[in-house]
Design a protein around this motif. Structure first.
Motif, mmCIF file in Angstrom:
data_model
loop_
_atom_site.group_PDB
_atom_site.id
_atom_site.type_symbol
_atom_site.label_atom_id
_atom_site.label_comp_id
_atom_site.label_asym_id
_atom_site.label_seq_id
_atom_site.Cartn_x
_atom_site.Cartn_y
_atom_site.Cartn_z
ATOM 1 N N MET A 115 27.386 82.772 41.569
ATOM 2 C CA MET A 115 28.536 82.556 40.724
ATOM 3 C C MET A 115 29.721 83.196 41.418
ATOM 4 O O MET A 115 29.742 84.408 41.582
ATOM 5 C CB MET A 115 28.275 83.186 39.357
ATOM 6 N N PRO A 116 30.718 82.432 41.820
ATOM 7 C CA PRO A 116 31.844 82.973 42.552
ATOM 8 C C PRO A 116 32.662 83.948 41.728
ATOM 9 O O PRO A 116 32.832 83.762 40.536
ATOM 10 C CB PRO A 116 32.681 81.747 42.901
ATOM 11 N N THR A 169 22.737 79.850 38.067
ATOM 12 C CA THR A 169 22.726 81.268 38.433
ATOM 13 C C THR A 169 21.352 81.863 38.147
ATOM 14 O O THR A 169 20.750 81.611 37.111
ATOM 15 C CB THR A 169 23.813 82.043 37.657
ATOM 16 N N GLU A 170 20.862 82.654 39.073
ATOM 17 C CA GLU A 170 19.529 83.260 38.964
ATOM 18 C C GLU A 170 19.521 84.378 37.927
ATOM 19 O O GLU A 170 20.533 85.036 37.694
ATOM 20 C CB GLU A 170 19.086 83.806 40.316
ATOM 21 N N VAL A 171 18.347 84.604 37.330
ATOM 22 C CA VAL A 171 18.146 85.665 36.353
ATOM 23 C C VAL A 171 17.007 86.549 36.861
ATOM 24 O O VAL A 171 15.956 86.048 37.266
ATOM 25 C CB VAL A 171 17.796 85.107 34.959
ATOM 26 N N LYS A 197 23.685 91.304 43.054
ATOM 27 C CA LYS A 197 22.643 90.280 43.074
ATOM 28 C C LYS A 197 23.235 88.870 43.009
ATOM 29 O O LYS A 197 22.550 87.893 43.268
ATOM 30 C CB LYS A 197 21.689 90.455 41.896
ATOM 31 N N GLN A 198 24.496 88.797 42.596
ATOM 32 C CA GLN A 198 25.139 87.513 42.313
ATOM 33 C C GLN A 198 24.279 86.707 41.342
ATOM 34 O O GLN A 198 24.066 85.507 41.493
ATOM 35 C CB GLN A 198 25.445 86.735 43.586
ATOM 36 N N GLY A 199 23.780 87.420 40.345
ATOM 37 C CA GLY A 199 22.951 86.816 39.316
ATOM 38 C C GLY A 199 22.939 87.701 38.085
ATOM 39 O O GLY A 199 23.538 88.774 38.068
#
Length: 117
Positions: free
Chosen positions: A1-2, A18-20, A74-76
């Motif tokens: 997610m930017p 987006t990863e969880v 994590k960008q998540g």
């Protein structure tokens, strides 16, 4: 997610996919789509794709939005929900998103205040 600039706003298109992760860092699933309350504008649920392999056999589970916290490293999203909890959540019917009783049970199950209060 930017992420860019100082805005706290994000497009729902950027949330999808987006990863969880669990707090232990284990990948749980990814966000498929969001459910937004029409009247309040609150995000009620992130519907998470869970299980399966390469998109086959994947199940979708609504997770209360306030159980997810975005981690920039994590960008998540990170949650304290475990895979076992996701699988043990209250059973959904075809019209789960119109069933306030199901919503109450689900929010109680995850131990968070309902979005409509």
């Amino acid at each position: 997610m930017p992420t860019s600039g100082t805005s706290n706003m994000v497009s729902s298109a950027d949330v999808n996919g987006t990863e969880v992760y669990g707090r232990d860092g284990v990948h749980i699933g990814s966000i498929d789509h969001l459910m937004i309350d029409k009247q309040s504008g609150n995000v009620a649920y992130a519907v998470m794709g869970f299980g399966g392999f390469l998109g086959l056999g994947e199940e979708h589970y609504p997770i209360p939005w306030n159980k997810l916290h975005y981690d920039t490293a994590k960008q998540g999203f990170v949650t304290d929900i475990t895979a076992d909890q996701v699988e043990g959540a209250p059973a959904r019917t075809d019209d789960w998103h119109r069933d306030r009783d199901w919503e109450r049970r689900t929010y109680d199950y995850y131990g968070v205040a309902p979005y409509w209060i």
